[in-house]
Design an enzyme around this catalytic site. Structure first.
Site, PDB file in Angstrom:
ATOM      1  N   ALA A  15       0.838  -1.205   0.000  1.00  0.00           N
ATOM      2  CA  ALA A  15       0.000   0.000   0.000  1.00  0.00           C
ATOM      3  C   ALA A  15       0.866   1.246   0.000  1.00  0.00           C
ATOM      4  O   ALA A  15       0.622   2.196  -0.753  1.00  0.00           O
ATOM      5  CB  ALA A  15      -0.938  -0.010   1.202  1.00  0.00           C
ATOM      6  N   ALA A  47       1.508 -14.986  -0.784  1.00  0.00           N
ATOM      7  CA  ALA A  47       1.817 -16.091  -1.692  1.00  0.00           C
ATOM      8  C   ALA A  47       0.682 -16.441  -2.642  1.00  0.00           C
ATOM      9  O   ALA A  47       0.887 -17.113  -3.640  1.00  0.00           O
ATOM     10  CB  ALA A  47       2.185 -17.326  -0.878  1.00  0.00           C
ATOM     11  N   HIS A 243      -4.876 -17.981   9.348  1.00  0.00           N
ATOM     12  CA  HIS A 243      -4.690 -18.711   8.089  1.00  0.00           C
ATOM     13  C   HIS A 243      -4.773 -20.183   8.416  1.00  0.00           C
ATOM     14  O   HIS A 243      -4.129 -20.644   9.362  1.00  0.00           O
ATOM     15  CB  HIS A 243      -3.351 -18.382   7.434  1.00  0.00           C
ATOM     16  N   GLU A 256      -2.833 -21.226  -0.008  1.00  0.00           N
ATOM     17  CA  GLU A 256      -4.122 -21.804  -0.341  1.00  0.00           C
ATOM     18  C   GLU A 256      -4.125 -22.432  -1.736  1.00  0.00           C
ATOM     19  O   GLU A 256      -4.923 -23.310  -2.036  1.00  0.00           O
ATOM     20  CB  GLU A 256      -5.088 -20.625  -0.344  1.00  0.00           C
ATOM     21  N   ARG A 259      -4.184 -26.181  -2.101  1.00  0.00           N
ATOM     22  CA  ARG A 259      -5.518 -26.795  -2.118  1.00  0.00           C
ATOM     23  C   ARG A 259      -6.245 -26.456  -3.422  1.00  0.00           C
ATOM     24  O   ARG A 259      -6.877 -27.310  -4.029  1.00  0.00           O
ATOM     25  CB  ARG A 259      -6.332 -26.315  -0.913  1.00  0.00           C
ATOM     26  N   ARG A 280     -11.475 -19.132   4.667  1.00  0.00           N
ATOM     27  CA  ARG A 280     -10.398 -19.392   5.620  1.00  0.00           C
ATOM     28  C   ARG A 280     -10.903 -19.626   7.033  1.00  0.00           C
ATOM     29  O   ARG A 280     -10.365 -20.474   7.750  1.00  0.00           O
ATOM     30  CB  ARG A 280      -9.431 -18.216   5.624  1.00  0.00           C
ATOM     31  N   LYS A 309       5.812 -23.255  -6.136  1.00  0.00           N
ATOM     32  CA  LYS A 309       5.953 -22.978  -4.701  1.00  0.00           C
ATOM     33  C   LYS A 309       6.124 -24.269  -3.880  1.00  0.00           C
ATOM     34  O   LYS A 309       6.793 -24.286  -2.850  1.00  0.00           O
ATOM     35  CB  LYS A 309       4.698 -22.224  -4.259  1.00  0.00           C
ATOM     36  N   HIS A 382      -3.066 -14.502  10.738  1.00  0.00           N
ATOM     37  CA  HIS A 382      -2.550 -14.125   9.436  1.00  0.00           C
ATOM     38  C   HIS A 382      -2.878 -12.696   9.036  1.00  0.00           C
ATOM     39  O   HIS A 382      -2.058 -12.006   8.457  1.00  0.00           O
ATOM     40  CB  HIS A 382      -3.130 -15.087   8.410  1.00  0.00           C
ATOM     41  N   HIS A 383      -4.075 -12.251   9.336  1.00  0.00           N
ATOM     42  CA  HIS A 383      -4.503 -10.941   8.825  1.00  0.00           C
ATOM     43  C   HIS A 383      -5.489 -10.316   9.798  1.00  0.00           C
ATOM     44  O   HIS A 383      -6.307 -11.016  10.373  1.00  0.00           O
ATOM     45  CB  HIS A 383      -5.173 -11.127   7.465  1.00  0.00           C
ATOM     46  N   ARG A 422     -11.258 -11.917   5.250  1.00  0.00           N
ATOM     47  CA  ARG A 422     -10.687 -11.534   3.962  1.00  0.00           C
ATOM     48  C   ARG A 422     -10.507 -12.753   3.064  1.00  0.00           C
ATOM     49  O   ARG A 422      -9.997 -13.776   3.505  1.00  0.00           O
ATOM     50  CB  ARG A 422      -9.317 -10.874   4.169  1.00  0.00           C
ATOM     51  N   GLY A 425      -6.135 -13.474  -1.822  1.00  0.00           N
ATOM     52  CA  GLY A 425      -5.969 -12.748  -3.085  1.00  0.00           C
ATOM     53  C   GLY A 425      -6.516 -11.329  -3.037  1.00  0.00           C
ATOM     54  O   GLY A 425      -6.208 -10.513  -3.906  1.00  0.00           O
ATOM     55  N   ALA A 427      -5.922  -9.206  -0.486  1.00  0.00           N
ATOM     56  CA  ALA A 427      -5.024  -8.277   0.215  1.00  0.00           C
ATOM     57  C   ALA A 427      -4.171  -7.527  -0.796  1.00  0.00           C
ATOM     58  O   ALA A 427      -4.150  -6.296  -0.817  1.00  0.00           O
ATOM     59  CB  ALA A 427      -4.141  -9.022   1.207  1.00  0.00           C
ATOM     60  N   ILE A 428      -3.480  -8.264  -1.653  1.00  0.00           N
ATOM     61  CA  ILE A 428      -2.631  -7.611  -2.659  1.00  0.00           C
ATOM     62  C   ILE A 428      -3.489  -6.713  -3.551  1.00  0.00           C
ATOM     63  O   ILE A 428      -3.119  -5.580  -3.871  1.00  0.00           O
ATOM     64  CB  ILE A 428      -1.870  -8.673  -3.497  1.00  0.00           C
TER      65      ILE A 428
HETATM   66  P1  ADP Z   1       0.064  -3.413   3.535  1.00  0.00           P
HETATM   67  O1  ADP Z   1      -0.114  -4.844   3.139  1.00  0.00           O
HETATM   68  O2  ADP Z   1      -1.177  -2.769   3.988  1.00  0.00           O
HETATM   69  O3  ADP Z   1       0.828  -2.632   2.532  1.00  0.00           O
HETATM   70  P2  ADP Z   1       2.377  -4.216   5.040  1.00  0.00           P
HETATM   71  O4  ADP Z   1       2.335  -5.029   6.277  1.00  0.00           O
HETATM   72  O5  ADP Z   1       2.796  -4.877   3.797  1.00  0.00           O
HETATM   73  O6  ADP Z   1       0.960  -3.511   4.864  1.00  0.00           O
HETATM   74  O7  ADP Z   1       3.370  -2.995   5.263  1.00  0.00           O
HETATM   75  C1  ADP Z   1       3.268  -2.098   6.343  1.00  0.00           C
HETATM   76  C2  ADP Z   1       4.641  -1.538   6.625  1.00  0.00           C
HETATM   77  O8  ADP Z   1       4.518  -0.432   7.503  1.00  0.00           O
HETATM   78  C3  ADP Z   1       5.583  -2.527   7.294  1.00  0.00           C
HETATM   79  O9  ADP Z   1       6.783  -2.583   6.569  1.00  0.00           O
HETATM   80  C4  ADP Z   1       5.781  -1.930   8.702  1.00  0.00           C
HETATM   81  O10 ADP Z   1       7.054  -2.205   9.246  1.00  0.00           O
HETATM   82  C5  ADP Z   1       5.585  -0.456   8.446  1.00  0.00           C
HETATM   83  N1  ADP Z   1       5.173   0.329   9.620  1.00  0.00           N
HETATM   84  C6  ADP Z   1       4.264  -0.027  10.569  1.00  0.00           C
HETATM   85  N2  ADP Z   1       4.118   0.940  11.492  1.00  0.00           N
HETATM   86  C7  ADP Z   1       4.945   1.956  11.136  1.00  0.00           C
HETATM   87  C8  ADP Z   1       5.266   3.242  11.691  1.00  0.00           C
HETATM   88  N3  ADP Z   1       4.661   3.684  12.788  1.00  0.00           N
HETATM   89  N4  ADP Z   1       6.190   4.003  11.043  1.00  0.00           N
HETATM   90  C9  ADP Z   1       6.799   3.557   9.902  1.00  0.00           C
HETATM   91  N5  ADP Z   1       6.548   2.362   9.356  1.00  0.00           N
HETATM   92  C10 ADP Z   1       5.632   1.560   9.943  1.00  0.00           C
END
Ligand code: ADP
Length: 449
Positions: A15, A47, A243, A256, A259, A280, A309, A382-383, A422, A425, A427-428
């Site tokens: 994100a 994955a 998960h 997943e 499966r 899930r 994988k 997991h989420h 969720r 597929g 999330a991404i």
């Molecule tokens: P998304 O899937 O929503 O993109 P991710 O888990 O892939 O979320 O990425 C979130 C990132 O934000 C992680 O790398 C995490 O270390 C970072 N993060 C979380 N809290 C903070 C914060 N307070 N300041 C900076 N980075 C942060």
């Protein structure tokens, strides 16, 4: 000391990178901060695939899909408590997001089946290799190409506002620089979820106390506190996804897609007990109800060959194999005779084209080629579905549903897109679509302010 930009993005997962790139492409000067010494968050670990409907990739494979069907599946998977307006954004922008990634150099040509989906819509690199690592790599390369100011080991601490309540920047803490301000018109929170924080998880859902987690160490939820302190409201926090298939031997998440591509789930007694590609939450509950609170993914060489994988799991030593089911059963403590009968029964269901035992909707292949494999699995956290409340422009809202001017949120830190559960597929798909949107909106906003 401080720096001045248009937009600060907090978090370098899918994100955050999407937001930083799209804000830059919409004319904003951007700083992207990441508290950990590595980029990619949990996004990097994904994955399964990137769900999208009616894409060119699906058309090439004659898969019939539509944004309406993706909307329906997502709402159903989320038990209808999702924010429909956000799900509408997710499903209608999904094709555009796959195209956006493809244009930046991603390979999303393989399309697989995931739990809760009516059709194949999980887009991933050829051969089914880890979609998250690929997507993060492509995003990173594109951020570098744009000279985006990426600051590692830098934590977002507190959103700063003026007297009228408009965002003016964020207080950050750099590992070496210490505390400093970054002045900006807009802040995008893309800090991910809190699945790794079992204390927080168990407070919200006591049944998950002590569960292991698939997440990276940074997924503890401090970004949620930043959002709350800035006035953002949190929603759906109690919905936490386990998960269903974490390898007991190695602690790795077994996608997943194993499966989806044909593996079955059996218990120690050698019996199937669930539609393997159900949602899930249902799969997790079913596995925990078995003897020893675990189950086995059973498959053959034809499934192995269909998904690269799987060779990784074999390489990690979590998928022992044998040339007969009786031998495999003996190795793993599964009733081998019952297992042999179960697989024969399953193969006959595959030939008949209908699973009259558990109503599994896809029966891709019989299990009768080469060696057999068993991966012992148990659910792990997991989420986290809940998070900060946003509108369809990714603007963060307070409890009265008023927008906090200049504050945006995207990805797992937000609540509402996935409802109570969720789908694999999504999330991404969600982080790219909402990240992209947040970048665009924040850039537009900063031009006006
Ligand atoms: P998304 O899937 O929503 O993109 P991710 O888990 O892939 O979320 O990425 C979130 C990132 O934000 C992680 O790398 C995490 O270390 C970072 N993060 C979380 N809290 C903070 C914060 N307070 N300041 C900076 N980075 C942060």
């Amino acid at each position: 000391p401080h720096d001045t930009v248009d937009v600060v993005v907090v978090g370098s997962g899918g994100a955050g990178f999407s937001a930083a790139i799209s804000a830059t492409d919409n004319g904003a000067k951007v700083i992207l901060i990441e508290k950990e010494p590595v980029i990619g968050g949990n996004a990097k670990l994904a994955a399964g695939g990137m769900n999208a409907a009616w894409t060119d990739q699906q058309k090439a494979k004659e898969i019939k899909d539509s944004p309406e069907l993706m909307f329906k599946d997502t709402m159903k998977g989320g038990r209808d408590i999702n924010d429909p307006a956000l799900v509408e954004v997710l499903s209608s922008h999904s094709k555009g997001s796959v195209d956006w990634m493809t244009k930046m150099g991603a390979d999303l040509t393989d399309v697989g089946m995931m739990g809760g989906a009516s059709v194949k819509r999980a887009h991933r690199p050829t051969g089914g290799a880890g979609v998250g690592a690929h997507v993060v790599q492509v995003l990173y390369d594109n951020a570098v190409k744009r000279n985006i100011d990426l600051r590692m080991n830098t934590r977002g601490i507190e959103v700063l506002k003026d007297d009228s309540g408009k965002v003016k920047g964020i207080l950050v803490k750099g590992m070496y620089k210490g505390y400093y301000w970054v002045k900006a018109d807009a802040v995008i929170l893309a800090t991910g979820g809190f699945a790794k924080n079992n204390e927080r998880v168990a407070k919200l859902d006591p049944s998950l106390k002590g569960f292991i987690s698939t997440n990276q160490p940074g997924a503890v939820g401090d970004g949620l506190d930043v959002a709350e302190n800035a006035g953002g409201a949190l929603k759906d926090m109690e919905y936490i996804q386990a998960h269903p298939t974490l390898s007991v031997k190695g602690g790795v998440m077994v996608t997943e897609a194993v499966r989806g591509n044909g593996a079955i789930l059996v218990n120690r007694e050698g019996k199937r007990f669930v539609n393997e590609i159900t949602t899930r939450d249902k799969a997790s509950a079913a596995i925990l109800a078995q003897t020893g609170k675990s189950a086995y993914l059973i498959f053959d060489d034809s499934v192995r060959k269909s998904l690269s994988k799987i060779d990784k799991y074999i390489g990690l030593g979590v998928a022992p194999s044998a040339d007969s089911l009786v031998k495999l059963g003996k190795m793993e403590g599964i009733d081998g005779k019952a297992l042999t009968e179960t697989v024969a029964r399953y193969n006959s269901l595959v030939s008949s084209g209908k699973d009259t035992d558990f109503e599994r909707p896809n029966l891709p292949r019989a299990l009768n080629e080469g060696n057999y494999y068993a991966i012992e699995v148990t659910p792990g956290v997991h989420h986290t579905m809940g998070g900060v409340m946003i509108d369809t422009k990714t603007e963060v809202m307070n409890a009265q549903k008023q927008v906090i001017p200049g504050l945006y949120g995207a990805g797992e830190v937000t609540g509402g897109v996935h409802g109570a559960n969720r789908l694999g597929g999504n999330a991404i798909s969600g982080i790219i679509t909402f990240g992209r949107l947040a970048g665009e909106e924040a850039a537009k906003y900063s031009k006006k302010n």
